[in-house]
Design an enzyme around this catalytic site. Structure first.
Site, short mmCIF file in Angstrom:
data_model
loop_
_atom_site.label_atom_id
_atom_site.label_comp_id
_atom_site.label_asym_id
_atom_site.label_seq_id
_atom_site.Cartn_x
_atom_site.Cartn_y
_atom_site.Cartn_z
N GLU A 196 12.89 5.67 12.65
CA GLU A 196 11.76 5.11 11.74
C GLU A 196 11.73 3.76 11.44
O GLU A 196 12.59 3.09 11.57
CB GLU A 196 12.45 5.65 10.60
CG GLU A 196 10.81 6.51 9.16
CD GLU A 196 9.84 7.06 10.34
OE1 GLU A 196 9.26 7.23 10.63
OE2 GLU A 196 10.46 8.75 9.73
N ASP B 90 9.36 1.50 15.81
CA ASP B 90 8.34 1.50 17.13
C ASP B 90 7.89 0.06 17.63
O ASP B 90 7.84 -0.37 18.99
CB ASP B 90 7.19 2.93 16.79
CG ASP B 90 6.21 2.53 15.88
OD1 ASP B 90 6.50 1.84 14.73
OD2 ASP B 90 5.14 3.62 15.97
N GLY C 163 2.82 9.79 4.29
CA GLY C 163 3.86 9.90 5.40
C GLY C 163 3.49 11.17 6.96
O GLY C 163 4.13 10.43 7.26
N SER D 198 -1.91 10.84 7.96
CA SER D 198 -3.61 11.15 7.82
C SER D 198 -4.48 10.22 8.44
O SER D 198 -5.41 10.84 9.21
CB SER D 198 -4.07 12.06 6.60
OG SER D 198 -3.76 10.89 5.31
N ASP E 110 2.10 7.23 15.12
CA ASP E 110 0.95 8.02 15.23
C ASP E 110 0.62 8.64 16.49
O ASP E 110 -0.56 10.13 16.32
CB ASP E 110 0.80 7.74 13.85
CG ASP E 110 1.57 6.87 12.21
OD1 ASP E 110 3.08 7.21 13.27
OD2 ASP E 110 1.96 6.50 12.05
N ASN F 14 -0.25 4.43 0.32
CA ASN F 14 -0.69 4.13 0.95
C ASN F 14 -0.66 2.50 1.62
O ASN F 14 -0.75 1.19 1.18
CB ASN F 14 -2.22 3.67 0.10
CG ASN F 14 -3.76 3.12 1.02
OD1 ASN F 14 -3.35 3.00 2.20
ND2 ASN F 14 -4.83 3.52 0.56
N LYS F 15 -0.12 2.82 3.20
CA LYS F 15 0.10 1.58 3.72
C LYS F 15 -0.57 0.45 3.52
O LYS F 15 -0.09 -0.71 3.27
CB LYS F 15 0.29 2.01 5.22
CG LYS F 15 1.39 2.72 5.99
CD LYS F 15 1.46 2.72 7.37
CE LYS F 15 0.42 2.93 8.10
NZ LYS F 15 -0.01 4.49 8.70
#
Ligand code: GLA
Length: 459
Positions: A48, A51, A142, A145, A189, A232-233
């Site tokens: 986590e 990346d 998470g 989407s 993702d 919401n990032k």
């Protein structure tokens, strides 16, 4: 592995969801779709927030996805609709796409994907697109989407313009263009959304992008549980602040190591340059960085720059407005290097599949959660509570998955304990709270590795 996304002929009438989507499309635009495109969400098993530091991660695609029905025309317009009435229709010219970072609405994610592919292809003329989108990935949970929507839009744009792009190039393009919305994600993702294969988790490595099969040991199932705390990032700056902290840690470590710090952005690139093992990088962190937070002034002093240079060149747009005054460099760097090592250990255990593999993987997942909670500080009380309940309910490992600060956990549960696990988590986390109880069906479910993004045409 095939290079391009698969194109499959399907009998629409035999698939309830496609049939309903086709009906919705007909109702909206009074014509039939020309093709359909889908891109899956993902669950990250381990790795986590590493990346974007250049390190490999280990996700798998989930069955839930974004599905779009599409027709093309020469109107030069993009017309978008969503089967969920919560998401409003939107129309824009193909040549006039703008993305409002301050206001991250659903259609902007779609437009990120369109714009990314438009730029990648440098098309001289573009078709108009009519599209109805249908999503089954719970939003802000998470499970990616938003990236699945970007990927689906990228695939739609490619196919509508009758172009062909490899999966790896699609993944890299969609990772880059999602940054138009303001989140500095790392590419996990989008990569798994395109490169996933049914039945397989993947080790995803970056630069160059590669995906290697990971065969998960038998005897256990992965279960996703949503904390029901939405994150919401793009609407908050937690995420980008972490990216910045890692960038500053890289520069401070590079400077102390006698390198030209200004050319290093990622902790991973620094390791490559120094040619050290992850253990040695951890020793360097211990030697060089202190656990107390660094003020802006201290960072400037170490790097020999002024605060203006720090803001403009190092701190990103989302975090520039003075809201972060302190950076926890020691904790963030420690998390990244230990988590990078755990991903490799996880893969090695899967490859060797020794007796007790399930327990070993569970242990790595637990260590990962502790590191996310204590060092990276990307958990929240509800996620911690849910992880504890999952362990108490019989999981051998449990951790937050995705960006954190809300969203889902993923737990590894021995197959024979599944029923009692689900029952206990339901009783202890969902039933005591009416809102959670109402969401339980889409919030607590077992998952297995799903396939990657696909184009469908009617048989
Ligand atoms: C988000 C980003 C990914 C990754 C995860 C955290 O999902 O989009 O690139 O950084 O958070 O691991």
């Amino acid at each position: 592995m095939e290079k391009n996304p698969p194109k499959i002929k399907v009998l629409i009438s035999a698939n309830e969801r496609l049939r309903k989507l086709k009906e919705a499309f007909l109702g909206k635009y009074e014509e039939s779709p020309l093709f359909y495109a889908c891109a899956p969400g993902r669950v990250n098993l381990i790795g986590e927030h590493i990346d974007y530091c250049g390190y490999a991660v280990l996700p798998m695609a989930i069955e839930q996805n974004i599905l779009a029905a599409v027709s093309v025309n020469n109107s030069q317009m993009i017309q978008l609709a969503n089967t969920d009435p919560k998401y409003k229709d939107f129309t824009i010219s193909v040549s006039g796409i703008t993305i409002d970072r301050e206001n991250p609405q659903w259609h902007y994610y779609f437009l990120c994907g369109v714009k990314g592919i438009q730029e990648q292809l440098s098309l001289s003329s573009q078709v108009g697109i009519r599209c109805v989108v249908d999503g089954t990935i719970p939003a802000s949970s998470g499970l990616s989407s938003s990236s699945a929507l970007v990927c689906c839009a990228g695939l739609v744009t490619m196919e509508a313009n009758q172009q062909s792009i490899s999966k790896a190039m699609l993944a890299e393009t969609c990772a880059k263009c999602e940054r138009y919305i303001g989140t500095e994600g790392g590419g996990m993702d989008q990569s798994i959304s395109f490169l996933a294969e049914e039945g397989k988790a993947k080790l995803i490595e970056f630069n160059p992008l590669r995906a290697t099969d990971v065969k998960l040991p038998g005897g256990a199932v992965f279960v996703i549980a949503n904390s029901c705390v939405e994150m919401n990032k793009a609407a908050s700056s937690h995420f980008n602040i972490r990216v910045v902290e890692c960038r500053i840690a890289t520069k401070v470590l590079a400077k102390v190591s006698g390198l030209d710090w200004s050319s290093f952005q990622k902790l991973g690139d620094l390791q490559t340059e120094l040619g050290l093992s992850l253990e040695k990088m951890l020793e360097l962190v211990e030697e060089v960085l202190h656990p107390e937070p660094y003020s802006r002034d201290e960072v400037c002093k170490i790097l020999g720059i002024n605060t203006e240079q720090l803001s403009v060149n190092i701190v990103s747009a989302n975090t520039r407005h003075g809201e972060v005054s302190h950076f926890r460099l020691y904790q963030r760097a420690r998390h990244v290097y230990t988590e990078a090592a755990r991903v490799l250990q996880f893969k090695a255990v899967c490859d060797l599949a020794p007796a007790g593999a399930v327990l070993q993987l569970g242990k790595l997942m637990n260590q990962s959660h502790a590191s996310c909670r204590d060092l990276y500080e990307c958990s929240c009380p509800e996620l911690d509570q849910l992880v504890n309940i999952c362990l108490q309910a019989g999981a051998v490992g449990s951790r937050l998955t995705g960006a954190g600060w809300g969203g889902c956990t993923v737990s590894m549960v021995p197959t024979e304990r599944m029923d009692s696990f689900l029952q206990t988590v339901k009783e202890l986390y969902y039933m005591p709270d009416a809102r959670r109880a109402a969401l339980i069906k889409q919030s607590l479910f077992a998952t297995r590795p799903g396939g990657g993004a696909t184009i469908f045409t009617e048989e």
